[in-house]
Scaffold this motif. Structure first.
Motif, PDB file in Angstrom:
ATOM      1  N   ILE A   1      38.809  36.061  46.601  1.00 37.97           N
ATOM      2  CA  ILE A   1      40.142  36.101  45.998  1.00 37.97           C
ATOM      3  C   ILE A   1      40.171  37.345  45.111  1.00 37.97           C
ATOM      4  O   ILE A   1      39.301  37.551  44.286  1.00 37.97           O
ATOM      5  CB  ILE A   1      40.467  34.801  45.218  1.00 37.97           C
ATOM      6  N   HIS A   2      41.137  38.174  45.355  1.00 33.29           N
ATOM      7  CA  HIS A   2      41.255  39.420  44.607  1.00 33.29           C
ATOM      8  C   HIS A   2      42.163  39.191  43.402  1.00 33.29           C
ATOM      9  O   HIS A   2      43.220  38.563  43.524  1.00 33.29           O
ATOM     10  CB  HIS A   2      41.847  40.525  45.475  1.00 33.29           C
TER      11      HIS A   2
ATOM     12  N   SER B   1      36.352  37.105  36.958  1.00 37.40           N
ATOM     13  CA  SER B   1      35.806  37.903  38.053  1.00 37.40           C
ATOM     14  C   SER B   1      34.302  37.715  38.223  1.00 37.40           C
ATOM     15  O   SER B   1      33.563  37.594  37.241  1.00 37.40           O
ATOM     16  CB  SER B   1      36.125  39.380  37.813  1.00 37.40           C
ATOM     17  N   ASP B   2      33.897  37.717  39.460  1.00 40.03           N
ATOM     18  CA  ASP B   2      32.468  37.656  39.762  1.00 40.03           C
ATOM     19  C   ASP B   2      31.843  39.042  39.752  1.00 40.03           C
ATOM     20  O   ASP B   2      30.628  39.168  39.778  1.00 40.03           O
ATOM     21  CB  ASP B   2      32.259  37.036  41.143  1.00 40.03           C
ATOM     22  N   ILE B   3      32.644  40.023  39.785  1.00 41.74           N
ATOM     23  CA  ILE B   3      32.108  41.387  39.751  1.00 41.74           C
ATOM     24  C   ILE B   3      32.565  42.050  38.465  1.00 41.74           C
ATOM     25  O   ILE B   3      33.540  41.612  37.841  1.00 41.74           O
ATOM     26  CB  ILE B   3      32.600  42.210  40.961  1.00 41.74           C
TER      27      ILE B   3
ATOM     28  N   ARG C   1      37.321  40.156  41.189  1.00 41.59           N
ATOM     29  CA  ARG C   1      37.193  39.443  42.461  1.00 41.59           C
ATOM     30  C   ARG C   1      36.436  38.145  42.237  1.00 41.59           C
ATOM     31  O   ARG C   1      35.476  38.097  41.465  1.00 41.59           O
ATOM     32  CB  ARG C   1      36.447  40.320  43.459  1.00 41.59           C
TER      33      ARG C   1
END
Lengths: 804, 180
Positions: B65-66, B26-28, B56
């Protein structure tokens, strides 16, 4: 028709079951299923639950069912049809368990009714019980004649004997009976459901059963009074031990095969007299029915005869009993089901899917109330009054290290809601669900009290994480159970050391004890600003998180990157080589090699030899040693496979005669196994060793005589994450798995250099997973470059993003 | 501006590493709904996911992309169908240290049967580096018995490269012709 016992929960015993399903059941029994089930020890149970998919469960059920005759609920992913068992499909749902519980109650109630009305069944012919799983013979000790029943009222109650007969246990049964003592053997036909009449059989004769055979022991309905037979209309499931308190019977001595013993070791099952047992037993023990009411005379029987009856399934002879709907159970189910659905519904998103529109979410208190009925404890997350540190939250936060926990006490942080935003459509509509879920965003929304977030106190109970890198320090916060600060998990700690990307901070709603942690990024500039409202503060934090996410991971140091590039380029040369592109078979000679001239061939031969002899073998060539340990399924090398020297050895022609092959003795095996443990980097799986050795051997060439026009596929994907990574391997594997193609076609389809495909081919060839069976390959679709183009651009950008 | 949104689902039993895998990609900072583990789950980890995990990958220009992680416990299985609707694919994380990984494989492939019939399934086996039995070949054999054709990889959920390989395998399985 209902008595108070009908509303009592069924005493249920859990047999073989996975821990996962057991936890589900325990949860269900303690919540929605409380009125239906009460978990008790197996010995006290009225019925059982078993996970039929669990190893050994079938055998366990057979044993339990045959010895106890009690009904049960069978959990399985496949439909199971067994007498007196209710199948519940997995995955389990509260609804299915509730329905099963009600059915179970019905079965038990029906049985009880039968017990209460024995007369009504006397005129009914005996029926068989269908049981696919077992053949059951129940013997009950009877009086020798009706007259003796009535004449001997003071004799001891009989001891019903139940024999479980399977294909091994029933052979050569010798039911030695005296004239006075006559066992009745009730035998269920495992395959027939048809009604049958009774007939007399000689149980002194050897009886041989085969599970596959249909055993039809018919018993005439009207029988000789002199030879009473229990005409129990119930399934033998419930028959096993029905004592009568007023029907004196004698203990009948029979010879029982030793393998009919109960699991407890007792030779035969004894009737239980505990009134707390099964409802049908309650009925039995309190049954005032006289012996003749429960014992049907059997005609044409001699005193010495024993009788085998087929008994009627309960469901066939008793009208169904309607049970009241457990409305409270249903309500609980709805609440449980509503709980998490509420988490993924009810929020709209803006056009690009961001959940900036904080439309009303389900009040957390409602969730909490709902969750109180489950084991999900969503507590209101609130903030304590500041505890006099004097410093702002931001300042304190900066002083702390990564992965600390901010304890958010109760008063001020009124709501932290896991909010899943959609477009406001309902989940019932599949199309809408698609839309909704595609645009799902999860945001933490803190609805705070008027107190500033800067006033939030920080609970810092640990100072053990000072050495933790400061990077992301203010973002990555974890709450532990007690609300105390804690180190990042081992996993997250290890990420930095092992992954190419720094571990991601984790925003978390810790619902365990009302503590909350949240992602945050505190900047130096923010300290100087005027205090923000809580909403602004949180929004700012979320914005910063998004910005940080958009910027992607930080770039590596240039020098490190340069070194890596140089190394990977060098390695790439060793694996792919530099060969001209070929377009027809005649050109194969330009890039072919003879596998038998390389060390790989010798290794494969020794590997086969070692597998056959189960010996530990060693290859020694020049200054390298390779040990093949079949038992450990490992190859030990006294060098690194990344050594350039090994690449040259593989690539160059080797005279097999100078490779020394040796079978290790015990002391040498001990030595090398110790080395395997001490040097894990030099210990490889067969697959990994063969893969890299074949790549280095071929160096982008093809074995001579390869048919480059033959369509090939792969039998299965190689375990690419545990093999040396080569460019495009995943793409080539996916292509060959789905679309068979020749070695000339595949590079064109995928727009890849031939050497990449050839290298992959050499690897899977050595691993023996090339599929050449054209019949199997015909079932696969041909590659069509234009198909599946719908998401190609998106996928391309995503792949670039995750592989950079 | 493109506003494409797709999702990938991570599923598997408790403690298999779904949350860690999403975290690795994930980026977050991932959003989790963790709860104090009860019953048998407690033996594996102190906290476990209820509801879901969310991460995400931002691709740029509004494309995302989730990544969704399902809760491991079967009692939340009613969410699984909802979550998988419209998903690009399913990544099944299995824990090789569990008592009966074969049973887990059977259960989850059966639970997501309707999705697997149409969509892509990729299997990642965690802790296989520490516990070598059962090995990857056995997983392949079990899948064969279930008539399921899916790639199986040994992975470490903490390694971004491993999880990235799972995602790549998923994307290339959908479209081997995609270029980077």
């Amino acid at each position: 028709m209902f008595n108070k016992n009908n509303n009592k929960p069924v005493k249920i015993g859990i047999l073989e079951i996975s821990t996962q399903n057991k936890s589900i059941l325990e949860f269900f029994f303690s919540s929605a299923g409380k009125t239906l089930f009460k978990e008790v020890n197996v010995a006290e149970a009225d019925a059982f639950i078993i996970d039929y998919d669990f190893p050994g469960a079938k055998e366990s059920w057979e044993t339990t069912f045959n010895t106890s005759g009690k009904p049960g609920i069978i959990l399985s992913i496949h439909e199971v049809s067994l007498a007196s068992a209710i199948w519940v499909s997995k995955p389990l749902t509260a609804k299915a368990l509730t329905e099963a519980g009600q059915k179970l109650k019905e079965i038990l109630q029906e049985h009880k009714q039968i017990k209460e009305k024995p007369d009504s069944n006397q005129s009914s012919p005996a029926k068989k019980v269908s049981n696919k799983e077992a053949t059951e013979i129940t013997t009950e000790v009877l009086q020798s004649s009706p007259s003796s029943q009535s004449e001997s009222p003071n004799k001891k109650p009989d001891t019903p004997i139940k024999l479980t007969l399977d294909d091994t246990s029933v052979e050569n049964i010798d039911l030695t009976t005296s004239q006075e003592k006559r066992p009745t053997v009730s035998l269920n036909n495992p395959k027939s459901n048809a009604e049958t009449d009774a007939e007399i059989i000689d149980v002194n004769a050897d009886i041989e059963f085969s599970p596959q055979e249909v055993i039809d022991f018919s018993i005439p309905q009207q029988t000789n009074d002199a030879a009473p037979v229990i005409e129990n209309p119930e399934s033998v499931d419930f028959l096993s031990s029905v004592p009568t308190d007023k029907a004196p019977k004698e203990t009948h001595k029979i010879r029982i095969p030793t393998n009919t013993k109960e699991p407890s070791g007792a030779e035969i099952s004894k009737p239980e007299t505990n009134d707390d047992l099964l409802p049908h037993r309650e009925a039995s023990t309190s049954d005032n029915a006289k012996p003749h009411e429960r014992i049907k005379p059997l005609t044409k029987l001699k005193d010495t005869d024993s009788v085998i009856t087929n008994q009627e399934p309960v469901n066939n002879i008793v009208p169904s009993v309607e049970l009241p709907i457990a409305s409270d159970v249903a309500a609980n189910n709805e609440q449980i089901d509503a709980l998490l659905e509420s988490l993924i519904s009810g929020k709209g998103t803006n056009s690009d899917g961001d959940a900036t529109n904080h439309s009303p979410a389900p009040p957390l208190k409602e969730l909490k109330e709902t969750n109180n009925k489950t084991n999900i404890k969503l507590e209101d997350s609130v903030i304590d009054e500041p505890k006099g540190t004097g410093s702002s939250f931001i300042e304190e936060d900066e002083q702390r290290s990564t992965e600390e926990v901010v304890s958010l006490p109760e008063e001020s942080f009124s709501n932290i809601i896991l909010e899943v935003s959609g477009d406001g459509t309902t989940l019932a509509d599949d199309k809408n669900v698609d839309t909704l879920m595609d645009s799902l965003e999860v945001e933490t929304v803190a609805s705070m009290s008027p107190k500033s977030i800067a006033d939030m106190p920080i609970t810092d109970n640990t100072n053990n994480n000072k050495a933790t890198p400061k990077k992301n320090a203010s973002i990555n916060k974890h709450a532990n159970k007690s609300g105390a600060l804690k180190q990042p998990s081992i996993e997250s700690g290890a990420i930095g050391a092992t992954s190419e990307k720094p571990s991601q901070p984790k925003a978390k709603l810790d619902t365990a004890e009302g503590n909350s942690t949240r992602p945050e990024k505190i900047t130096a500039a923010s300290k100087k600003k005027a205090p923000l409202t809580p909403e602004e503060e949180l929004q700012r934090l979320l914005d910063e998180i998004r910005k940080e996410a958009d910027t992607g991971p930080e770039l590596e140091d240039d020098s490190v990157k340069q070194t890596k590039t140089t190394f990977s380029e060098k390695r790439r040369e060793l694996i792919f080589g530099d060969w001209p592109t070929i377009n027809k078979p005649a050109e194969l000679k330009k890039i072919s090699f003879k596998p038998e001239e390389h060390i790989l061939q010798t290794f494969m031969q020794v590997l086969d030899q070692a597998k056959a002899s189960k010996a530990v073998m060693r290859l020694k060539f020049k200054n390298i040693i390779i040990v093949i340990d079949i038992k450990q399924e490992a190859v030990y090398c006294d060098f690194s496979l990344m050594d350039e020297e090994y690449a040259e050895i593989c690539f160059n022609i080797v005279d097999p005669g100078i490779i020394k092959i040796h079978t290790l003795d015990k002391s040498e095996i001990r030595l090398y196994r110790k080395k395997m443990i001490d040097e894990p980097k030099n210990t490889h799986s067969f697959e990994a060793f063969i893969w890299i050795t074949s790549l280095l051997t071929a160096r982008g060439r093809l074995p001579e005589n390869t048919d480059i026009n033959q369509k090939i596929g792969i039998k299965y994907w190689p375990n690419l994450t545990r093999l040396e990574s080569i460019p495009h391997a995943i793409q080539i594997a996916a292509a060959l798995k789905k679309h068979p193609g020749s070695l000339l076609e595949v590079p064109r389809w995928l727009n890849l250099p031939q050497s990449a495909v050839f290298a992959f081919y050499n690897g899977v060839l050595a691993l023996d997973i090339i599929e050449r069976d054209q019949h199997k390959l015909k079932s696969l679709k041909d590659f069509n470059k234009k198909s599946n183009k719908k998401n190609r651009g998106f996928f391309s950008r995503l792949l670039k993003r995750i592989t950079k | 501006m493109s506003t494409k949104h797709k999702k990938i689902i991570f599923t598997g039993p408790v403690g298999a590493g779904k949350t860690t895998a999403i975290q690795a990609m994930s980026d977050i900072p991932i959003v989790s709904t963790n709860e104090e583990a009860s019953d048998m789950t407690k033996n594996r980890k102190s906290q476990t996911t209820v509801a879901m995990d969310y991460g995400r990958i931002n691709i740029g220009e509004g494309e995302k992309i989730h990544l969704y992680g399902t809760p491991g416990q079967e009692r939340f299985s009613f969410m699984w169908d909802i979550l998988t609707k419209g998903a690009l694919g399913l990544i099944l994380m299995l824990d090789n240290s569990r008592d009966n990984p074969q049973q887990d494989l059977k259960f989850y492939t059966q639970s997501f049967k309707s999705f697997i019939e149409k969509g892509e399934l990729i299997i990642g086996v965690t802790r296989i580096d520490d516990i070598q039995k059962p090995n990857i070949n056995q997983y392949r054999h079990w899948l064969n018995e279930l008539s399921i054709d899916a790639p199986v990889f040994g992975v470490d959920g903490r390694h971004q490269k491993d999880i990235s390989s799972l995602v790549q395998a998923l994307l290339y399985s959908i479209d081997p012709g995609v270029t980077t």
